[in-house]
Design a protein around this motif. Sequence first.
Motif, PDB file in Angstrom:
ATOM      1  N   GLN A   1      60.124  40.007  35.134  1.00 29.40           N
ATOM      2  CA  GLN A   1      60.307  38.555  35.751  1.00 29.40           C
ATOM      3  C   GLN A   1      59.652  37.772  34.683  1.00 29.40           C
ATOM      4  O   GLN A   1      60.099  37.200  33.725  1.00 29.40           O
ATOM      5  CB  GLN A   1      59.762  38.272  37.049  1.00 29.40           C
ATOM      6  CG  GLN A   1      60.495  39.164  38.188  1.00 29.40           C
ATOM      7  CD  GLN A   1      62.054  38.257  38.352  1.00 29.40           C
ATOM      8  OE1 GLN A   1      63.006  38.555  37.904  1.00 29.40           O
ATOM      9  NE2 GLN A   1      61.675  37.026  39.016  1.00 29.40           N
ATOM     10  N   CYS A   2      58.318  37.651  34.794  1.00 30.13           N
ATOM     11  CA  CYS A   2      57.543  36.620  33.910  1.00 30.13           C
ATOM     12  C   CYS A   2      56.909  37.442  32.930  1.00 30.13           C
ATOM     13  O   CYS A   2      56.148  38.407  33.041  1.00 30.13           O
ATOM     14  CB  CYS A   2      56.450  35.842  34.474  1.00 30.13           C
ATOM     15  SG  CYS A   2      55.461  34.860  33.415  1.00 30.13           S
ATOM     16  N   ASP A   3      57.574  37.465  31.573  1.00 26.39           N
ATOM     17  CA  ASP A   3      56.986  38.531  30.550  1.00 26.39           C
ATOM     18  C   ASP A   3      55.522  38.408  30.127  1.00 26.39           C
ATOM     19  O   ASP A   3      54.915  39.227  29.769  1.00 26.39           O
ATOM     20  CB  ASP A   3      57.718  38.365  29.504  1.00 26.39           C
ATOM     21  CG  ASP A   3      57.671  39.346  28.227  1.00 26.39           C
ATOM     22  OD1 ASP A   3      57.631  40.698  28.789  1.00 26.39           O
ATOM     23  OD2 ASP A   3      57.694  39.278  26.992  1.00 26.39           O
ATOM     24  N   ALA A   4      54.924  37.073  30.552  1.00 29.48           N
ATOM     25  CA  ALA A   4      53.704  36.851  30.056  1.00 29.48           C
ATOM     26  C   ALA A   4      52.657  37.244  31.295  1.00 29.48           C
ATOM     27  O   ALA A   4      51.222  36.800  31.108  1.00 29.48           O
ATOM     28  CB  ALA A   4      53.444  35.442  29.593  1.00 29.48           C
ATOM     29  N   ALA A   5      53.116  37.675  32.192  1.00 29.14           N
ATOM     30  CA  ALA A   5      52.097  37.868  33.393  1.00 29.14           C
ATOM     31  C   ALA A   5      51.328  39.199  32.920  1.00 29.14           C
ATOM     32  O   ALA A   5      51.406  39.906  32.182  1.00 29.14           O
ATOM     33  CB  ALA A   5      52.979  38.269  34.662  1.00 29.14           C
ATOM     34  N   LEU A   6      50.268  39.205  33.803  1.00 26.97           N
ATOM     35  CA  LEU A   6      49.285  40.059  33.632  1.00 26.97           C
ATOM     36  C   LEU A   6      49.749  41.658  34.062  1.00 26.97           C
ATOM     37  O   LEU A   6      50.640  41.671  35.034  1.00 26.97           O
ATOM     38  CB  LEU A   6      48.228  39.788  34.827  1.00 26.97           C
ATOM     39  CG  LEU A   6      46.737  40.292  34.886  1.00 26.97           C
ATOM     40  CD1 LEU A   6      46.164  39.451  33.662  1.00 26.97           C
ATOM     41  CD2 LEU A   6      46.151  39.859  36.216  1.00 26.97           C
ATOM     42  N   SER A   7      49.259  42.622  33.268  1.00 25.25           N
ATOM     43  CA  SER A   7      49.426  43.868  33.675  1.00 25.25           C
ATOM     44  C   SER A   7      49.159  44.254  34.826  1.00 25.25           C
ATOM     45  O   SER A   7      47.932  43.828  35.291  1.00 25.25           O
ATOM     46  CB  SER A   7      49.030  44.928  32.516  1.00 25.25           C
ATOM     47  OG  SER A   7      47.779  45.078  32.622  1.00 25.25           O
ATOM     48  N   THR A   8      49.524  45.114  35.448  1.00 24.03           N
ATOM     49  CA  THR A   8      49.088  45.582  37.040  1.00 24.03           C
ATOM     50  C   THR A   8      47.841  46.308  37.017  1.00 24.03           C
ATOM     51  O   THR A   8      47.100  46.149  37.715  1.00 24.03           O
ATOM     52  CB  THR A   8      50.418  46.550  37.713  1.00 24.03           C
ATOM     53  OG1 THR A   8      50.771  47.480  36.881  1.00 24.03           O
ATOM     54  CG2 THR A   8      51.541  45.484  38.155  1.00 24.03           C
ATOM     55  N   ALA A   9      47.632  47.123  36.074  1.00 23.32           N
ATOM     56  CA  ALA A   9      46.416  47.705  35.932  1.00 23.32           C
ATOM     57  C   ALA A   9      45.187  46.829  35.659  1.00 23.32           C
ATOM     58  O   ALA A   9      44.141  46.958  36.382  1.00 23.32           O
ATOM     59  CB  ALA A   9      46.346  48.709  34.799  1.00 23.32           C
ATOM     60  N   ARG A  10      45.591  45.594  34.937  1.00 26.11           N
ATOM     61  CA  ARG A  10      44.504  44.613  35.013  1.00 26.11           C
ATOM     62  C   ARG A  10      44.278  43.553  36.191  1.00 26.11           C
ATOM     63  O   ARG A  10      43.197  43.186  36.633  1.00 26.11           O
ATOM     64  CB  ARG A  10      44.718  43.720  33.819  1.00 26.11           C
ATOM     65  CG  ARG A  10      44.286  44.408  32.464  1.00 26.11           C
ATOM     66  CD  ARG A  10      44.421  43.792  31.159  1.00 26.11           C
ATOM     67  NE  ARG A  10      43.334  42.562  31.576  1.00 26.11           N
ATOM     68  CZ  ARG A  10      43.222  41.474  30.928  1.00 26.11           C
ATOM     69  NH1 ARG A  10      44.088  41.081  29.812  1.00 26.11           N
ATOM     70  NH2 ARG A  10      42.214  40.489  30.808  1.00 26.11           N
ATOM     71  N   ALA A  11      45.383  43.594  37.034  1.00 31.16           N
ATOM     72  CA  ALA A  11      45.497  42.675  38.016  1.00 31.16           C
ATOM     73  C   ALA A  11      44.833  43.416  39.448  1.00 31.16           C
ATOM     74  O   ALA A  11      44.204  43.068  40.275  1.00 31.16           O
ATOM     75  CB  ALA A  11      46.774  42.400  38.595  1.00 31.16           C
ATOM     76  N   LEU A  12      45.056  44.554  39.272  1.00 30.39           N
ATOM     77  CA  LEU A  12      44.682  45.630  40.612  1.00 30.39           C
ATOM     78  C   LEU A  12      42.996  45.243  40.860  1.00 30.39           C
ATOM     79  O   LEU A  12      43.001  45.005  42.042  1.00 30.39           O
ATOM     80  CB  LEU A  12      44.950  46.917  40.341  1.00 30.39           C
ATOM     81  CG  LEU A  12      44.503  48.149  41.356  1.00 30.39           C
ATOM     82  CD1 LEU A  12      45.175  47.596  42.675  1.00 30.39           C
ATOM     83  CD2 LEU A  12      44.878  49.181  41.023  1.00 30.39           C
ATOM     84  N   PRO A  13      42.313  45.482  40.172  1.00 33.23           N
ATOM     85  CA  PRO A  13      40.848  45.486  40.674  1.00 33.23           C
ATOM     86  C   PRO A  13      40.418  44.151  41.504  1.00 33.23           C
ATOM     87  O   PRO A  13      39.755  44.412  42.369  1.00 33.23           O
ATOM     88  CB  PRO A  13      40.153  45.799  39.389  1.00 33.23           C
ATOM     89  CG  PRO A  13      40.828  46.289  38.203  1.00 33.23           C
ATOM     90  CD  PRO A  13      42.235  45.864  38.512  1.00 33.23           C
ATOM     91  N   GLU A  14      40.694  43.113  40.966  1.00 31.84           N
ATOM     92  CA  GLU A  14      40.411  41.840  41.644  1.00 31.84           C
ATOM     93  C   GLU A  14      40.880  41.888  42.941  1.00 31.84           C
ATOM     94  O   GLU A  14      40.398  41.294  43.936  1.00 31.84           O
ATOM     95  CB  GLU A  14      40.508  40.669  40.779  1.00 31.84           C
ATOM     96  CG  GLU A  14      41.876  40.153  40.595  1.00 31.84           C
ATOM     97  CD  GLU A  14      41.952  38.767  39.792  1.00 31.84           C
ATOM     98  OE1 GLU A  14      42.329  37.827  40.686  1.00 31.84           O
ATOM     99  OE2 GLU A  14      41.894  38.878  38.748  1.00 31.84           O
ATOM    100  N   ILE A  15      42.100  42.344  43.282  1.00 33.19           N
ATOM    101  CA  ILE A  15      42.979  42.117  44.281  1.00 33.19           C
ATOM    102  C   ILE A  15      42.106  43.423  45.377  1.00 33.19           C
ATOM    103  O   ILE A  15      42.146  42.905  46.285  1.00 33.19           O
ATOM    104  CB  ILE A  15      44.183  42.264  44.114  1.00 33.19           C
ATOM    105  CG1 ILE A  15      45.034  41.199  43.318  1.00 33.19           C
ATOM    106  CG2 ILE A  15      45.085  42.772  45.263  1.00 33.19           C
ATOM    107  CD1 ILE A  15      46.311  41.293  42.645  1.00 33.19           C
ATOM    108  N   ALA A  16      41.957  44.509  44.907  1.00 28.68           N
ATOM    109  CA  ALA A  16      41.450  45.516  45.728  1.00 28.68           C
ATOM    110  C   ALA A  16      40.018  44.981  46.148  1.00 28.68           C
ATOM    111  O   ALA A  16      39.640  45.203  47.346  1.00 28.68           O
ATOM    112  CB  ALA A  16      41.260  46.845  45.022  1.00 28.68           C
ATOM    113  N   ALA A  17      39.110  44.311  45.137  1.00 26.63           N
ATOM    114  CA  ALA A  17      38.052  43.883  45.520  1.00 26.63           C
ATOM    115  C   ALA A  17      38.265  42.753  46.966  1.00 26.63           C
ATOM    116  O   ALA A  17      37.350  42.635  47.535  1.00 26.63           O
ATOM    117  CB  ALA A  17      37.044  43.272  44.329  1.00 26.63           C
TER     118      ALA A  17
END
Length: 373
Positions: free
Chosen positions: A276-292
């Motif tokens: 979809q958006c090629d400039a989006a955050l990688s999921t490994a980087r997005a995950l910690p803040e969401i899990a927190a």
Amino acid sequence: MPKSLLTIADYRKAARKILPRMAWDYFRSGADAQTLLKRNRAGWDAMELRPRVLVDVSNIDTSTTVLGLNLPFPALIAPMAYQKLAHKDGEIALARAAAASDVPYIVSTMATTGLEEIAKVPGPKWFQLYCHKDRAITQDLVQRAEAAGYTALVVTVDAPVLGRRIADERNSFELPKGMTRANLDRYSLSSVEGKTSRKAVLSPRPSTLKAMEGSHLSELFRTRQDASLNWRDIAWLRSLTDLPILLKGVLRADDATRASDAGCAGVIVSNHGGRQCDAALSTARALPEIAAAVGGKLAVLVDGAIEWGTDILRALALGADAVLIGRPMLWGLAVGGEQGVRDVLDLYRSDFVRAMQLCGCANVGTCTELAGG
Ligand SMILES: Cc1cc2nc3c(=O)[nH]c(=O)nc-3n(C[C@H](O)[C@H](O)[C@H](O)COP(=O)(O)O)c2cc1C
């Protein structure tokens, strides 16, 4: 398993040799310059684990639960469109392999087999929903999924419009004759397409195609999917069904918190496999803040370039409850139909067992202690 097929990369290479160019390009491509495909992978690679030593791992327990579902190991099968492009048995082969392995299968709105037919294959299943402009169609899809026995609704929220897949444009991607978006066959197109005629959408002449912006697929998306989808629609969807709702495509903690406030049962941290958006955050980087932000309150799942048992471990260490596996399922399907998918699922499971043992985890609950790299 043949000796030539020892890793997911081996399956990918084998699938590439088997699949027609148009199908391979459609399955493999990311959006735009395809940087996120690589960054999703690099995100996991960059995460180091802190293995614990001198733990008895002679007899470990890989099972877990997500929203009341018992999983043999923390993985589900991601929703993916057009599985008959990978193998003639398409979704049914995948559903059978999933059932044989007890791994939940998320069925796409864009399946090439009807959701009712897929539901006849036993085994846990969720339904992925693309919201249609015509809300009567959306409502009908939700009710059909509930009636057919799907136990959760996965609402995809990262696709208000389709990402630009250049290879599909070059190939003028379209489904081969005889293959359809089986869940949508029964709905008339005229009510949602405005000025674009059914004929123009389904069988474009070269001149019509030229006039389209993007591939066949993006035209279909534009005419049917709802770019106005917003939080009010999530409340509406909740009013339609008692099924738990997960939002797929969340990359920010504030959106995850909002999903929680909106009564969702879970979020899937995903960038649609970089499509979809090629400039989006990688999921490994997005995950910690969401899990927190919402871990423990909501089910937190993650996908994107999960290829090794250690990737599943990394995801758990960063706060996910489980992962979704996408393209590798299609590689297994292309290589060996139902058996190919079973083999790929076995590969993930055995790889995950070894990863847990090497990191001193006797059960899934202790995997969270491995973060810190
Ligand atoms: C060929 C293909 C079709 C897809 N179709 C859908 C879909 O219909 N609905 C959806 O929510 N996501 C869809 N996705 C995204 C996947 O659900 C998932 O987020 C992504 O593939 C995960 O990344 P991975 O392929 O690297 O494992 C699709 C992905 C691929 C590769």
